[in-house]
Design a protein around this motif. Structure first.
Motif, short mmCIF file in Angstrom:
data_model
loop_
_atom_site.label_atom_id
_atom_site.label_comp_id
_atom_site.label_asym_id
_atom_site.label_seq_id
_atom_site.Cartn_x
_atom_site.Cartn_y
_atom_site.Cartn_z
N TRP A 91 32.64 82.31 76.65
CA TRP A 91 34.00 82.26 77.29
C TRP A 91 34.61 82.30 78.77
O TRP A 91 35.28 82.55 79.39
CB TRP A 91 34.74 83.61 77.22
N GLY A 92 33.63 82.36 79.51
CA GLY A 92 33.94 81.97 80.95
C GLY A 92 32.48 81.24 81.47
O GLY A 92 31.82 81.69 83.07
N PRO A 93 32.44 79.96 81.43
CA PRO A 93 33.49 79.35 80.69
C PRO A 93 32.17 79.23 79.68
O PRO A 93 30.75 78.84 79.63
CB PRO A 93 33.68 77.95 81.26
N VAL A 94 33.54 78.44 78.46
CA VAL A 94 32.12 78.10 77.56
C VAL A 94 32.13 76.45 77.32
O VAL A 94 33.29 76.02 77.22
CB VAL A 94 32.34 78.50 75.84
N GLY A 95 31.23 75.98 78.08
CA GLY A 95 31.22 74.67 77.90
C GLY A 95 29.83 73.96 77.03
O GLY A 95 29.46 74.71 77.10
N THR A 107 37.87 77.72 83.12
CA THR A 107 37.59 79.06 81.30
C THR A 107 38.65 79.50 80.92
O THR A 107 38.10 79.31 79.23
CB THR A 107 37.46 80.00 82.00
N MET A 108 39.91 79.32 81.57
CA MET A 108 41.13 79.52 80.32
C MET A 108 40.96 78.16 79.68
O MET A 108 41.80 77.97 77.91
CB MET A 108 42.28 79.63 81.42
N LYS A 109 40.90 76.34 79.73
CA LYS A 109 41.32 75.58 79.59
C LYS A 109 40.16 75.82 78.43
O LYS A 109 40.50 75.29 77.59
CB LYS A 109 41.22 74.93 80.14
N ILE A 110 39.25 76.43 78.13
CA ILE A 110 37.99 76.03 77.40
C ILE A 110 38.50 77.22 76.24
O ILE A 110 38.10 76.71 74.97
CB ILE A 110 36.59 76.41 78.42
N PHE A 165 33.05 82.81 93.42
CA PHE A 165 33.90 82.48 92.04
C PHE A 165 33.42 80.37 92.16
O PHE A 165 33.87 79.78 93.04
CB PHE A 165 35.50 82.42 91.93
N THR A 166 33.24 79.83 90.83
CA THR A 166 32.77 78.61 90.63
C THR A 166 33.54 77.82 90.13
O THR A 166 34.85 78.12 88.93
CB THR A 166 31.54 77.94 89.93
N GLU A 167 33.88 75.95 90.07
CA GLU A 167 34.80 75.34 89.99
C GLU A 167 34.39 75.16 88.48
O GLU A 167 35.04 75.57 87.18
CB GLU A 167 34.55 73.70 89.83
N GLU A 168 33.51 76.09 87.34
CA GLU A 168 33.14 75.82 86.18
C GLU A 168 34.17 77.03 85.44
O GLU A 168 34.71 76.76 84.73
CB GLU A 168 31.53 75.88 86.35
N ALA A 186 33.49 68.97 79.82
CA ALA A 186 31.93 69.56 79.78
C ALA A 186 31.51 67.40 78.95
O ALA A 186 32.14 66.96 78.80
CB ALA A 186 30.70 70.32 79.35
N GLY A 187 29.85 67.42 79.88
CA GLY A 187 29.71 66.09 79.03
C GLY A 187 28.57 65.95 77.52
O GLY A 187 27.93 66.91 78.22
#
Length: 305
Positions: free
Chosen positions: A271-275, A111-114, A104-107, A255-256
């Protein structure tokens, strides 16, 4: 025209090699998605939808690419997001974010916020964590202990309205699928018996129905299932660029975006994450605000049948 819709629509999200495709195969009880567990080089490169029956319910599972870790162009990213929305129309009953607990990573923590920035705040109520590799757990190292020791994972699961479920994708025991569906149906009942929908899903469903009518007029011998499958893949919604707001919303979630001589766009593990991460060694990072493009939840009458 009959609806030809599934009773339960499931969207699988997560980073590459988290076990999305393998989990989809477990749910549908067949080898319908290419899984990295059987091929070290094979990964999902585009959205795919498959259906199956499980104890009286028609299940539709949408497998998505781990877009954050692939080299897709902006055009390809837009295509896959639009296709995923079309496949899940008139709305998913659950977003299953597939997670490998020990990686499990910081990215993934974002996920939920994204998801909420893309689909609206209410999307969290329709999200569930699907934790894979149950076979790696032991009596001394239970999933409860893993979650309690990993603050990021614990915080993410606490944000999921559907909680979490554990899968062993090497097992053929249907009880784990039965238990997952039980949890999903409980979550649906908790949400008033409805699927999740938003403006984008409503527009996609409208475009699908229009295309279905055209296809059926051309060939009346086609079944409702065949007509809908064709219409979902190609309709006015999937052909138009409707994802500009999604790029900005994902960017605002952490994401930048870089502007350089050669701009590449990657949107992180759908969706996990969509960045959004726009490549190029030369670029200027800019933050984008999401307030002007926030997508709001709309009332709907999409019910589990």
């Amino acid at each position: 025209m009959k609806k030809a819709e599934a009773d339960l629509r499931i969207v699988l999200g997560g980073k590459t090699r988290a076990g999305k495709s393998a989990s989809g195969n477990t749910i549908l009880r067949g080898k319908v998605f290419k899984s990295t567990s059987s091929s070290s080089s094979s990964v999902t490169s585009e959205c795919q939808k498959e259906t199956s029956q499980f104890e009286g319910q028609t299940l539709a599972v949408v497998d998505t690419p781990g877009l954050y870790e692939t080299k897709l162009t902006e055009k390809e990213v837009k295509r896959e997001i639009n296709r995923c929305i079309s496949f899940a129309a008139p709305g998913p009953h659950v977003f299953l974010v597939v997670i490998e607990p020990n990686r499990f990573t910081e990215e993934e923590h974002k996920t939920m916020k994204i998801i909420q920035n893309i689909f609206g705040e209410e999307a969290a109520r329709y999200t569930m964590a699907l934790i894979t590799h149950e076979d790696d757990l032991t009596e001394e190292n239970t999933i409860e202990e893993v979650i309690s020791k990993h603050r990021g994972l614990s915080n993410f699961i606490s944000q999921c309205g559907g909680g979490y479920h554990i899968f062993n994708n090497r097992s053929k025991d249907p009880s784990q699928v039965r238990e997952l569906l039980k949890k999903i149906n409980t979550m649906i009942e908790k949400n008033g018996g409805s699927c999740y929908t938003a403006d984008m899903f409503e527009k996609a469903e409208k475009a699908i129905k229009k295309e279905m009518e055209r296809l059926q007029n051309e060939n009346q011998a086609m079944t409702d299932k065949e007509v809908r499958a064709k219409a979902e893949r190609r309709n006015e919604f999937t052909q138009e660029s409707r994802v500009a707001a999604i790029f900005r919303a994902a960017a605002a979630a952490g994401a930048g975006v870089g502007i350089g001589t050669r701009v590449g766009v990657r949107i992180g593990a759908v969706w996990g994450p969509v960045g959004a991460a726009v490549g190029g060694t030369v670029g200027i990072g800019v933050g984008l605000a999401v307030d002007a493009v926030r997508l709001k939840m709309k009332p709907n009458d999409c019910v589990t049948q």
